[in-house]
Scaffold this motif. Structure first.
Motif, short mmCIF file in Angstrom:
data_model
loop_
_atom_site.label_atom_id
_atom_site.label_comp_id
_atom_site.label_asym_id
_atom_site.label_seq_id
_atom_site.Cartn_x
_atom_site.Cartn_y
_atom_site.Cartn_z
N UNK A 37 0.82 -1.21 0.00
CA UNK A 37 0.00 0.00 0.00
C UNK A 37 0.85 1.26 0.00
N UNK A 38 1.93 1.27 0.78
CA UNK A 38 2.80 2.45 0.80
C UNK A 38 3.47 2.66 -0.56
N UNK A 39 3.87 1.55 -1.20
CA UNK A 39 4.43 1.64 -2.55
C UNK A 39 3.39 2.17 -3.53
N UNK A 40 2.19 1.61 -3.42
CA UNK A 40 1.09 2.02 -4.31
C UNK A 40 0.81 3.51 -4.15
N UNK A 41 0.71 3.97 -2.91
CA UNK A 41 0.43 5.39 -2.63
C UNK A 41 1.52 6.29 -3.20
N UNK A 42 2.78 5.89 -2.99
CA UNK A 42 3.90 6.70 -3.48
C UNK A 42 3.87 6.82 -5.00
N UNK A 43 3.65 5.69 -5.69
CA UNK A 43 3.60 5.71 -7.15
C UNK A 43 2.38 6.46 -7.66
N UNK A 44 1.25 6.30 -6.96
CA UNK A 44 0.03 7.01 -7.37
C UNK A 44 0.19 8.52 -7.22
N UNK A 45 0.82 8.92 -6.12
CA UNK A 45 1.04 10.35 -5.89
C UNK A 45 2.03 10.92 -6.90
N UNK A 46 3.06 10.12 -7.24
CA UNK A 46 4.04 10.56 -8.24
C UNK A 46 3.37 10.76 -9.59
N UNK A 47 2.52 9.80 -9.97
CA UNK A 47 1.82 9.91 -11.25
C UNK A 47 0.83 11.07 -11.23
N UNK A 48 0.20 11.29 -10.06
CA UNK A 48 -0.75 12.40 -9.95
C UNK A 48 -0.05 13.73 -10.22
N UNK A 49 1.19 13.86 -9.68
CA UNK A 49 1.96 15.09 -9.92
C UNK A 49 2.29 15.24 -11.40
N UNK A 50 2.70 14.11 -12.03
CA UNK A 50 3.01 14.14 -13.46
C UNK A 50 1.77 14.47 -14.28
N UNK A 51 0.64 13.90 -13.86
CA UNK A 51 -0.62 14.16 -14.58
C UNK A 51 -1.02 15.62 -14.47
N UNK A 52 -0.80 16.20 -13.28
CA UNK A 52 -1.13 17.62 -13.09
C UNK A 52 -0.25 18.50 -13.97
#
Length: 535
Positions: A382-397
């Motif tokens: 879950x921590x890995x998933x959250x970190x990758x999801x947040x990273x992609x969210x920044x890239x998407x923004x």
């Protein structure tokens, strides 16, 4: 030239409107008569008589919502442009929800270019182009909605009365029985399944517990109630996803041993709805009527068999606790929920007990998987998933911001070029005035006018390209997942595994071994190497 239509004929019949010989509704509400009425109407209209027709019939579905398979199939064809005219007998066959009906008539169908005809209501959307159907349509829809609620209350009251009279109102007979072939609302013994019921009670009376009974049924290859139903009714959806592998469980035996129906007693309405249209159900005082049908087991044998049930029943006062992995942990082999237990040392663990009574199984029968170890694996994933999801969210923004910036640049460029063209056109007008006044020669006028036309043409081309670029940018699918972004933001600072955290992100956790755990996510899987799998 008249428009060419592909017609969707929609027919619906609810259970409350049934016309199989027992219902009280008029014959015109039957599936066959709706079909005949609609086809006759279309045949009598020259504009529609030659058009291709497709029929969609939902038999036994309520009109208070749109969760109907044939309606969904029809709307999919509408979306693909395969249907551009829908014809129904009346509004109530289409829907009894006046708000949603209005939304379809005033928004959805006009936007999709779909003509809608309700025969008995005298409604044709072609007569209301540019306007709504008016007060008459609204009032009809409200009346249909009110009628549906009133019908629901009356139907429920009628069913309760039938239950009190000892009549069976279920759609399917319980295991061991079939619906009586000649007497409606009555059960008849199914000889084949009844033999299995008698065997279960006989073994219980001989002292076997539920586990031993389940094991003996598996050893003899006796189909479970679900498999038996599936073999008798292959066309029904009920139990259609059940495994072909025979696997009696202790809970199946327990439920049979506790079911009063086998003594000739009907127990009805153990749960009730909170109101018309509500999906919430609460515990209710059951309606119990004895001697309603032929018994498979005597009351004396039934009472004696209860002694084999551990504890004499389940504890209704036991508190339910929400632990992080509740309802998520499943066996990787049989895909069914694993049982959470506690040993004498107080350590919690998970076990697959569904196949414990089946000698021919690949499930890890008898193996214990410590809850703490599984939680560590899940929390790390879950921590890995959250970190990758947040990273992609920044890239998407960032991508989204670049996209917005590009659209703004195109818009600014279009405005600038349009302003230049206005100036060039004004310059051409002034040139003509000078030429008309004799201030410049014809050759000079033609030369300067041609130069202005070239600049206008160049600007028009650039404007067209900018419009196409804007359209291209607008059509691009948004990179971000707003729901995922919101959940990630909510749980960004989680320091420990909680029930809310796991159920926000995870659909299931499949245990194959402690070093082979598969996690099924509710969102796009960001973990690379082994999709959805933490090892």
């Amino acid at each position: 030239m008249s428009k060419e239509y592909n017609i969707g004929i929609y027919i619906r019949l609810s259970m409350a409107d049934e016309d199989t010989g027992y219902g009280s509704k008029a014959e015109s509400d039957s599936i066959g008569n709706q079909r005949m009425l609609i086809n006759r109407f279309l045949d009598n209209h020259l504009e529609l008589s030659h058009c291709q027709r497709s029929e969609f019939a939902d038999d036994g579905y309520t009109g208070t919502n749109f969760h109907r398979p044939q309606f969904t199939q029809m709307m999919e064809k509408v979306k693909r442009g395969e249907i551009n005219l829908i014809c129904v007998k009346d509004f109530s066959r289409f829907s009894r929800d006046y708000i949603e009906t209005g939304n379809y008539l005033e928004c959805t169908f006009p936007f999709m270019g779909v003509r809608f005809i309700s025969i008995n209501d005298g409604y044709d959307s072609d007569d209301y182009k540019g306007t709504t159907g008016g007060l008459e349509v609204v009032m009809r829809s409200i009346i249909y909605a009110a009628y549906s609620k009133d019908l629901s209350v009356k139907t429920t009251s009628a069913k309760i009365q039938m239950m009190k009279q000892g009549k069976y109102v279920g759609g399917y007979a319980p295991y061991g029985y079939v619906l009586h072939p000649t007497i409606r609302n009555k059960l008849a013994v199914d000889p084949e399944a009844a033999d299995v019921i008698r065997r279960i009670f006989r073994e219980a009376l001989e002292g076997s517990n539920t586990s031993q009974i389940a094991r003996s049924l598996n050893d003899d290859g006796i189909p479970t109630p679900g498999q038996y139903f599936k073999s008798k009714h292959p066309d029904k959806k009920k139990f259609s996803n059940m495994s072909e592998k025979i696997s009696w469980e202790t809970v199946m035996v327990y439920n049979i041993l506790k079911n009063l129906v086998y003594t000739g007693t009907l127990v009805s309405r153990k749960m009730k709805s909170c109101g018309v249209g509500s999906k919430k159900r609460v515990v209710n005082e059951p309606i119990i009527v004895e001697g309603t049908h032929e018994a498979i087991i005597s009351k004396e044998d039934f009472e004696l068999a209860q002694k084999v049930i551990r504890g004499g029943g389940r504890n209704p006062t036991r508190k339910q606790h929400d632990y992080p992995l509740k309802g998520l942990v499943r066996c990787g082999n049989c895909k069914r929920a694993m049982t959470r237990r506690k040993n004498k040392a107080g350590i919690r663990y998970f076990q697959c007990i569904h196949s414990v009574n089946n000698g021919n199984t690949d499930c890890p029968v008898g193996r214990s998987f410590p809850e703490m170890d599984i939680e560590k694996v899940v929390f790390h994933a879950l921590t890995q998933f959250l970190a990758l999801a947040q990273k992609e969210a920044i890239q998407n923004r960032e991508v989204g911001d670049l996209r917005k910036s590009a659209i703004k640049e195109c818009a600014d460029k279009i405005r600038t070029l349009q302003k230049q063209n206005e100036q060039h056109k004004a310059s051409k007008l002034r040139l003509y005035e000078k030429y008309a006044a004799g201030s410049i020669t014809k050759e000079a006028y033609i030369q300067q006018k041609a130069a202005a036309d070239v600049k206008i043409a160049e600007n028009d081309g650039a404007i067209q390209r900018s419009h196409e670029r804007m359209k291209e940018l607008d059509s691009e699918t948004a990179c971000s997942d707003e729901k995922l972004d919101a959940v990630c933001e909510q749980y960004a600072d989680c320091k420990a595994l909680t029930y809310e955290l796991t159920h926000a992100f995870i659909s299931a956790v499949y245990i194959y071994d402690l070093d082979n755990i598969e996690i099924v996510w509710k969102f796009k899987d960001f973990l690379t190497t082994s999709e959805g799998e933490a090892k």
